[in-house]
Design an enzyme around this catalytic site. Structure first.
Site, PDB file in Angstrom:
ATOM      1  N   SER A 197       0.799  -1.223   0.000  1.00  0.00           N
ATOM      2  CA  SER A 197       0.000   0.000   0.000  1.00  0.00           C
ATOM      3  C   SER A 197       0.833   1.275   0.000  1.00  0.00           C
ATOM      4  O   SER A 197       0.326   2.342  -0.332  1.00  0.00           O
ATOM      5  CB  SER A 197      -0.947   0.016   1.207  1.00  0.00           C
ATOM      6  OG  SER A 197      -0.222  -0.074   2.418  1.00  0.00           O
ATOM      7  N   ASP A 203      -3.712   7.893   8.283  1.00  0.00           N
ATOM      8  CA  ASP A 203      -4.631   7.035   9.030  1.00  0.00           C
ATOM      9  C   ASP A 203      -3.807   6.281  10.075  1.00  0.00           C
ATOM     10  O   ASP A 203      -2.675   6.669  10.362  1.00  0.00           O
ATOM     11  CB  ASP A 203      -5.433   6.103   8.097  1.00  0.00           C
ATOM     12  CG  ASP A 203      -4.550   5.178   7.265  1.00  0.00           C
ATOM     13  OD1 ASP A 203      -3.372   4.967   7.648  1.00  0.00           O
ATOM     14  OD2 ASP A 203      -5.028   4.647   6.246  1.00  0.00           O
ATOM     15  N   HIS A 213      -0.892   4.443   7.581  1.00  0.00           N
ATOM     16  CA  HIS A 213      -0.154   5.009   6.448  1.00  0.00           C
ATOM     17  C   HIS A 213       0.266   6.457   6.675  1.00  0.00           C
ATOM     18  O   HIS A 213      -0.487   7.254   7.242  1.00  0.00           O
ATOM     19  CB  HIS A 213      -1.028   4.935   5.190  1.00  0.00           C
ATOM     20  CG  HIS A 213      -1.499   3.557   4.877  1.00  0.00           C
ATOM     21  ND1 HIS A 213      -2.739   3.088   5.269  1.00  0.00           N
ATOM     22  CD2 HIS A 213      -0.885   2.541   4.235  1.00  0.00           C
ATOM     23  CE1 HIS A 213      -2.869   1.836   4.866  1.00  0.00           C
ATOM     24  NE2 HIS A 213      -1.755   1.478   4.248  1.00  0.00           N
TER      25      HIS A 213
END
Length: 367
Positions: free
Chosen positions: A50, A341, A344
């Site tokens: 990610s 978040d 991340h």
């Protein structure tokens, strides 16, 4: 950064979190360095999780997505693109700095233009890792299968520019690889599946062998200039502190998880030059993300950060993926937050990381 399987624990943890109170003070923001780009690359190819997935998971049957607000609120147009942040990621900034293009599209995006294909794409998938078990529950695309996507890409590229030109683009392109965090989080730390057969050292060697096989496969496909990111300080991720039931007023990085990450990074940094010596014409550059991130955590004021132990989205302790959604309040100034978040980094953090890579890693390809 970890994304897959997280939903198992998030539902349990959601009732623990207090109300978010974010600073309203304006923060000074960093910008990408503008020094003349050198060396020059015709394209950029990206593999991993990610941290470098710009939207492939939008086209995969998985709950591991970032295609709804508030993700992307600082991306051009203020739209969610599938990037797990409030804006752009490191590959986007590197591509822009190098004069390749403003941002790196996902390979699975429908109707990619010929120019987008010529100048590179990302094959990364949020929730993936070097270990196939990492993606088993989330249905993310493991790194091993991202190679198959790359083979498909090569065929498309040859159809556009011809075999010789395609081989030249691949051989001169910058290849970026960023994965491994999910493997440790889900198979050793939070859901210790692999602990039944490996101790931490054994699992490190297991992953490094997977990575070595992956790099050799990319080399056989023509890649020569590859930068490989190490692990971040995993124990400083807000979600990891939350999983250990740390109370909001006394949150500290988890030393054991950080120590495991540092140990892995040392082995990776040793492996790459050894492997490079076996692959004629290759350049394998270790990319340290641990130290620059740890420096931001230890000296946040030097970077304009006011919050380093929780994310900007929601309470910042658990919100990620579907828990960071249009109904979730966000802080007023994401640039003051190290994390977007609970997992991340914010776009601001990625700018600092990109600048670090520009200054410390890209020059290695001149040698």
């Amino acid at each position: 950064m970890p994304t897959s399987k997280l939903f198992i624990m998030l539902a349990v943890l959601i009732c623990m979190a207090p109300i978010n109170t974010c600073s309203s003070a304006a923060a000074s923001t960093a910008s990408l360095t503008t020094r003349p780009p050198s060396p020059k690359f015709p394209a950029i190819f990206v593999f991993g999780d990610s941290t470098v997935d710009t939207g492939n998971n939008n086209y995969v049957k998985t709950i591991i997505k970032a295609n709804l607000p508030p993700y992307g609120e600082n991306f051009p147009g203020h739209i969610p693109t599938g990037r797990f942040s409030d804006g752009k990621l490191v590959p986007d900034f590197l591509s822009s700095f190098l004069g390749i293009k403003d941002d790196v599209p996902p390979f699975l995006k429908p109707n990619l233009s010929e120019n987008e294909l010529r100048t590179g794409v990302t094959f990364a998938s949020a929730g993936s890792g070097y270990d196939y078990l990492t993606s088993s529950l989330s249905n993310a695309i493991p790194v091993s299968k991202q190679v198959e996507m790359f083979k498909s890409y090569i065929n498309k590229l040859m159809g556009i520019v011809g075999k010789d030109k395609a081989n030249n683009i691949i051989g001169e392109a910058l290849v970026m690889i960023s994965a491994g965090t999910n493997d440790f989080v889900f198979n050793c730390h939070d859901i210790p599946t692999r602990r039944l057969e490996f101790d931490i050292v054994g699992y490190q060697h297991f992953l490094l062998q997977k990575l070595e096989d992956f790099l050799k496969e990319l080399y056989e496909l023509g890649c020569r200039k590859m930068m490989v990111a190490g692990l971040p300080p995993i124990g400083c991720l807000p979600i990891q502190m939350t999983v250990k039931f740390q109370i909001p007023t006394n949150r500290k990085c988890l030393e054991d998880q950080n120590s495991d990450a540092e140990s892995y990074n040392k082995k990776l940094a040793k492996l790459l030059p050894e492997l490079q010596a076996k692959l004629p014409g290759s350049k394998l550059a270790y990319t340290d993300v641990y130290e620059p991130l740890f420096d931001m955590i230890n000296y946040p004021q030097q970077y304009g950060f006011v919050e380093i132990k929780r994310g900007c989205c929601g309470t910042g302790y658990i919100e990620a993926l579907f828990l960071c959604n249009p109904m979730t309040p966000v802080c007023r100034n994401p640039s003051e937050f190290l994390f977007w978040d609970s997992i991340h980094p914010s776009q601001q953090t990625y700018i600092y990381l990109a600048n670090y890579i520009i200054q410390e890693v890209l020059p290695l390809f001149d040698k």
